[in-house]
Every structure is written in structure tokens, then in C-alpha cells.
Design an enzyme around this catalytic site. Structure first.
Site, PDB file in Angstrom:
ATOM      1  N   GLY A  12       0.833  -1.203   0.000  1.00  0.00           N
ATOM      2  CA  GLY A  12       0.000   0.000   0.000  1.00  0.00           C
ATOM      3  C   GLY A  12       0.862   1.246   0.000  1.00  0.00           C
ATOM      4  N   GLY A  13       0.209   2.398  -0.016  1.00  0.00           N
ATOM      5  CA  GLY A  13       0.915   3.679  -0.153  1.00  0.00           C
ATOM      6  C   GLY A  13       1.943   3.929   0.934  1.00  0.00           C
ATOM      7  N   VAL A  61      -4.149 -10.388   7.878  1.00  0.00           N
ATOM      8  CA  VAL A  61      -3.775  -9.929   9.230  1.00  0.00           C
ATOM      9  C   VAL A  61      -4.964  -9.948  10.190  1.00  0.00           C
ATOM     10  CG1 VAL A  61      -1.827  -8.513   8.452  1.00  0.00           C
ATOM     11  CG2 VAL A  61      -4.097  -7.457   8.683  1.00  0.00           C
ATOM     12  N   GLN A 149     -16.577   7.719  11.156  1.00  0.00           N
ATOM     13  CA  GLN A 149     -15.513   6.728  11.403  1.00  0.00           C
ATOM     14  C   GLN A 149     -15.561   6.165  12.823  1.00  0.00           C
ATOM     15  OE1 GLN A 149     -11.682   8.426  10.195  1.00  0.00           O
ATOM     16  NE2 GLN A 149     -11.848   7.325   8.262  1.00  0.00           N
ATOM     17  N   TYR A 152     -13.368   3.013  12.610  1.00  0.00           N
ATOM     18  CA  TYR A 152     -11.936   3.285  12.394  1.00  0.00           C
ATOM     19  C   TYR A 152     -11.335   4.017  13.608  1.00  0.00           C
ATOM     20  CZ  TYR A 152      -7.850   4.921   9.622  1.00  0.00           C
ATOM     21  OH  TYR A 152      -6.591   5.189   9.123  1.00  0.00           O
ATOM     22  N   PRO A 182      -0.489   9.170  11.920  1.00  0.00           N
ATOM     23  CA  PRO A 182      -0.406  10.119  10.799  1.00  0.00           C
ATOM     24  C   PRO A 182      -1.716  10.874  10.606  1.00  0.00           C
ATOM     25  CG  PRO A 182       0.159   7.855  10.116  1.00  0.00           C
ATOM     26  CD  PRO A 182      -0.498   7.773  11.450  1.00  0.00           C
ATOM     27  N   ILE A 185      -2.338  11.570   4.626  1.00  0.00           N
ATOM     28  CA  ILE A 185      -1.141  11.343   3.806  1.00  0.00           C
ATOM     29  C   ILE A 185      -1.620  10.999   2.392  1.00  0.00           C
ATOM     30  CG2 ILE A 185       1.014  10.005   3.630  1.00  0.00           C
ATOM     31  CD1 ILE A 185       0.727  11.512   6.342  1.00  0.00           C
TER      32      ILE A 185
HETATM   33  P1  NDP Z   1      -3.463   1.482   1.527  1.00  0.00           P
HETATM   34  O1  NDP Z   1      -4.899   1.190   1.305  1.00  0.00           O
HETATM   35  O2  NDP Z   1      -2.651   2.084   0.446  1.00  0.00           O
HETATM   36  O3  NDP Z   1      -2.714   0.186   2.057  1.00  0.00           O
HETATM   37  C1  NDP Z   1      -3.285  -0.635   3.023  1.00  0.00           C
HETATM   38  C2  NDP Z   1      -2.557  -1.948   3.031  1.00  0.00           C
HETATM   39  O4  NDP Z   1      -3.182  -2.801   3.999  1.00  0.00           O
HETATM   40  C3  NDP Z   1      -2.590  -2.668   1.701  1.00  0.00           C
HETATM   41  O5  NDP Z   1      -1.281  -3.015   1.350  1.00  0.00           O
HETATM   42  C4  NDP Z   1      -3.417  -3.914   1.968  1.00  0.00           C
HETATM   43  O6  NDP Z   1      -2.897  -5.047   1.329  1.00  0.00           O
HETATM   44  C5  NDP Z   1      -3.236  -4.102   3.452  1.00  0.00           C
HETATM   45  N1  NDP Z   1      -4.357  -4.853   4.005  1.00  0.00           N
HETATM   46  C6  NDP Z   1      -5.641  -4.464   4.124  1.00  0.00           C
HETATM   47  N2  NDP Z   1      -6.383  -5.460   4.656  1.00  0.00           N
HETATM   48  C7  NDP Z   1      -5.545  -6.489   4.885  1.00  0.00           C
HETATM   49  C8  NDP Z   1      -5.689  -7.799   5.412  1.00  0.00           C
HETATM   50  N3  NDP Z   1      -6.884  -8.259   5.880  1.00  0.00           N
HETATM   51  N4  NDP Z   1      -4.608  -8.599   5.493  1.00  0.00           N
HETATM   52  C9  NDP Z   1      -3.417  -8.165   5.042  1.00  0.00           C
HETATM   53  N5  NDP Z   1      -3.198  -6.939   4.538  1.00  0.00           N
HETATM   54  C10 NDP Z   1      -4.254  -6.111   4.451  1.00  0.00           C
HETATM   55  O7  NDP Z   1      -3.444   2.421   2.821  1.00  0.00           O
HETATM   56  P2  NDP Z   1      -2.320   3.414   3.379  1.00  0.00           P
HETATM   57  O8  NDP Z   1      -0.992   3.034   2.908  1.00  0.00           O
HETATM   58  O9  NDP Z   1      -2.804   4.778   3.168  1.00  0.00           O
HETATM   59  O10 NDP Z   1      -2.468   3.127   4.946  1.00  0.00           O
HETATM   60  C11 NDP Z   1      -1.563   2.335   5.671  1.00  0.00           C
HETATM   61  C12 NDP Z   1      -1.872   2.471   7.151  1.00  0.00           C
HETATM   62  O11 NDP Z   1      -1.782   3.832   7.537  1.00  0.00           O
HETATM   63  C13 NDP Z   1      -3.299   2.015   7.499  1.00  0.00           C
HETATM   64  O12 NDP Z   1      -3.287   1.350   8.738  1.00  0.00           O
HETATM   65  C14 NDP Z   1      -4.048   3.330   7.628  1.00  0.00           C
HETATM   66  O13 NDP Z   1      -5.155   3.224   8.483  1.00  0.00           O
HETATM   67  C15 NDP Z   1      -2.967   4.225   8.199  1.00  0.00           C
HETATM   68  N6  NDP Z   1      -3.178   5.632   7.965  1.00  0.00           N
HETATM   69  C16 NDP Z   1      -3.202   6.151   6.697  1.00  0.00           C
HETATM   70  C17 NDP Z   1      -3.389   7.488   6.520  1.00  0.00           C
HETATM   71  C18 NDP Z   1      -3.410   8.102   5.177  1.00  0.00           C
HETATM   72  O14 NDP Z   1      -3.663   9.313   5.128  1.00  0.00           O
HETATM   73  N7  NDP Z   1      -3.152   7.394   4.103  1.00  0.00           N
HETATM   74  C19 NDP Z   1      -3.577   8.401   7.648  1.00  0.00           C
HETATM   75  C20 NDP Z   1      -3.528   7.767   8.919  1.00  0.00           C
HETATM   76  C21 NDP Z   1      -3.325   6.440   9.059  1.00  0.00           C
HETATM   77  P3  NDP Z   1      -3.517  -5.589  -0.052  1.00  0.00           P
HETATM   78  O15 NDP Z   1      -3.429  -4.422  -0.992  1.00  0.00           O
HETATM   79  O16 NDP Z   1      -2.668  -6.721  -0.389  1.00  0.00           O
HETATM   80  O17 NDP Z   1      -4.948  -5.922   0.296  1.00  0.00           O
END
Ligand code: NDP
Length: 246
Positions: A12-13, A61, A149, A152, A182, A185
Site C-alpha cells: 500500500g501507499g 492480518v 468513522q 476506524y 499520521p 497522507i
Molecule cells: P493502503 O490502502 O494504500 O494500504 C493498506 C494496506 O493494507 C494494503 O497493502 C493492503 O494489502 C493491506 N491490508 C488491508 N487489509 C488487509 C488484510 N486483511 N490482510 C493483510 N493486509 C491487508 O493504505 P495506506 O498506505 O494509506 O495506509 C496504511 C496504514 O496507515 C493504514 O493502517 C491506515 O489506516 C494508516 N493511515 C493512513 C493514513 C493516510 O492518510 N493514508 C492516515 C492515517 C493512518 P492488499 O493491498 O494486499 O490488500
């Protein structure tokens, strides 16, 4: 020998930026992806083309057995996990009036139960070896709440309760446990928000008048993973452009 860092949701991002940063600092980086993710090989190939030789393992997870099995395979094939970044997460936003049990459970299982599921099979090894870093990626919305939320915000606030309690239990064993919260983002999770909502409701709440960069959060993860951060534990570090100050 290089320390092993496991980053959940590394495709993910935010996770990708964390993997890249830790690899640049010579950690042996391993990540996980959802068992249903059909683009994992493509992501690995793209990373390889940029010079990053990551290993990735399927893992839900939200499911304890899946997490336990995944950790066992990683420890067998790669080695003991020194740094665990609990980063995987989802949103299922809706007002509480519309919130059903399915969307409540999905967010609690994926964002909060996952922290137990991943940490449990890793933590005893860290304390036995006398060194470890557990970093939980929470959110500003776990600190201040957010409209739509309840699921969340509850999960993300719960993560920090876990951090503080576990930090106390492992403090004398060379293991630190911290939360990063964060703000907004610029990842696909945030870019999925309607642009008008982003421009009129979200950006105006941020004193820096911009979204954060994944690399900025990754830099903080790198610090918390380092030797220098050995005295920092049980903290919830906000990184939000000034949006919420505690
Ligand atoms: P993305 O949606 O880009 O990435 C989320 C990741 O979580 C993906 O790689 C996904 O994997 C994985 N994932 C989701 N569900 C499962 C699961 N059941 N088992 C395994 N992997 C899983 O989100 P971000 O990168 O933006 O967010 C990352 C973290 O940061 C999160 O916890 C989010 O809540 C937190 N966050 C993000 C913010 C933002 O502004 N972006 C702000 C504050 C917190 P796959 O693609 O393989 O499903």
C-alpha cells in the site's frame, strides 16, 4: 547481520514507502499482502526493477491463524523478526446510523485485532533475544475522532492502548512499542476520498495546507526502528501537519 523488518501491508501507499526506507537503511525487509491480492508479483517485480529485493508473503492480518502461520514461515525462511510495523489497515466509512455489524467488524478485525495477531507470534522472540521494535500505525482520527468513522476511530484508538500496555510489559527486555498517528497522507486510501471533500473539508483543517508524504511517515518509522530510539517507548507520535496537537 542485517536486522529483519516485517511491514504488514507493504504494497500500500504508506507501507511501500516504509519498505523502501528501511531497505535503504540495510534492514532485510519482508512484507505481507492480502491472500486475494493478484498484483503482488507485479509489485515485487516493480520493486526489483528499482533495486529492492523484497520478499512478500500472503497473510490475512485479520485472522490469527493466518498471521501465526505467516510469521512462522518468515522466521524459517528469512530469520527472526526484529522490527514489526503493523501498518495494514482499511476504512469502511459511514455514519453510525448506517453502520452495520459487518463494516464494524471488518475495520476492528483488520486494524485492531491484526495488531494482536501479528505481535503475538513475534513478541516472545524479541524479548528472548533482548531487542525488538514494534511500531503500530494508527491515525489522527484515533486521537480526535472523525465523522463517519466510529469503527476506524475506535480501532485506531485501541491500538494505542495496546501500545502503552505492551510497552510496560517489555520495557526491560530491550523491546520498544510505539504508535505513529499520521494525519492525512497522500496515499490511495486518501486519494479515494472525493476531491471536493479533500479540497473543501480536509486540506483547510491542515495548518500546512497540504497532505503529508508517505516518505515523511517512513522517516519516522525508520527512527523508531533504530538503535538511537532505544529510550522511546509507549509514545503516540503525531505526524499531521499541525492538524491536531495534544
Ligand atoms: P493502503 O490502502 O494504500 O494500504 C493498506 C494496506 O493494507 C494494503 O497493502 C493492503 O494489502 C493491506 N491490508 C488491508 N487489509 C488487509 C488484510 N486483511 N490482510 C493483510 N493486509 C491487508 O493504505 P495506506 O498506505 O494509506 O495506509 C496504511 C496504514 O496507515 C493504514 O493502517 C491506515 O489506516 C494508516 N493511515 C493512513 C493514513 C493516510 O492518510 N493514508 C492516515 C492515517 C493512518 P492488499 O493491498 O494486499 O490488500
Amino acid at each position: 547481520m542485517a536486522r529483519v523488518a516485517l511491514v504488514t501491508g507493504g504494497m500500500g501507499g504508506l507501507g511501500e514507502a516504509v519498505c523502501i526506507k528501511l531497505a535503504a537503511l540495510n534492514y532485510h525487509v519482508v512484507t505481507t499482502y492480502s491472500p486475494g491480492n493478484t498484483k503482488a508479483d507485479e509489485w515485487l517485480a516493480g520493486m526489483k526493477a528499482q533495486g529492492f529485493n523484497f520478499r512478500a508473503y500472503p497473510c490475512d492480518v485479520a485472522d490469527y491463524e493466518s498471521a501465526k502461520q505467516c510469521v512462522a514461515i518468515i522466521e524459517k525462511e528469512v530469520g527472526p523478526i526484529d522490527v514489526l510495523v503493523n501498518n495494514a489497515g482499511i476504512t469502511r466509512d459511514m455514519t453510525f446510523k448506517k453502520m452495520d455489524k459487518v463494516n464494524w467488524d471488518a475495520v476492528i478485525h483488520t486494524n485492531l485485532d491484526s495488531v494482536f495477531n501479528m505481535t503475538k507470534p513475534v513478541c516472545d522472540g524479541m524479548t528472548d533475544r533482548g531487542w525488538g521494535r514494534i511500531i503500530n500505525i494508527s491515525s489522527v482520527n484515533g486521537q480526535k475522532g472523525a465523522f463517519g468513522q466510529t469503527n476506524y476511530s475506535a480501532a485506531k484508538a485501541g491500538m494505542h492502548g495496546f501500545t502503552k500496555a505492551l510497552a510496560l510489559e517489555v520495557a526491560r527486555k530491550g523491546v520498544t512499542v510505539n504508535t505513529i498517528s499520521p494525519g492525512y497522507i497522500g496515499t490511495k486510501m486518501v486519494m479515494a476520498i472525493d476531491k471536493t471533500v479533500l479540497d473543501t473539508k480536509i486540506i483547510p483543517q491542515i495548518p500546512m495546507a497540504r497532505l503529508g508524504k508517505p516518505e515523511e511517515v517512513a522517516g519516522l518509522v525508520a527512527y523508531l526502528s533504530s538503535e538511537e530510539a532505544a529510550f522511546l517507548t509507549g509514545a503516540n507520535i503525531a505526524i499531521n501537519g499541525g492538524q491536531h496537537m495534544q
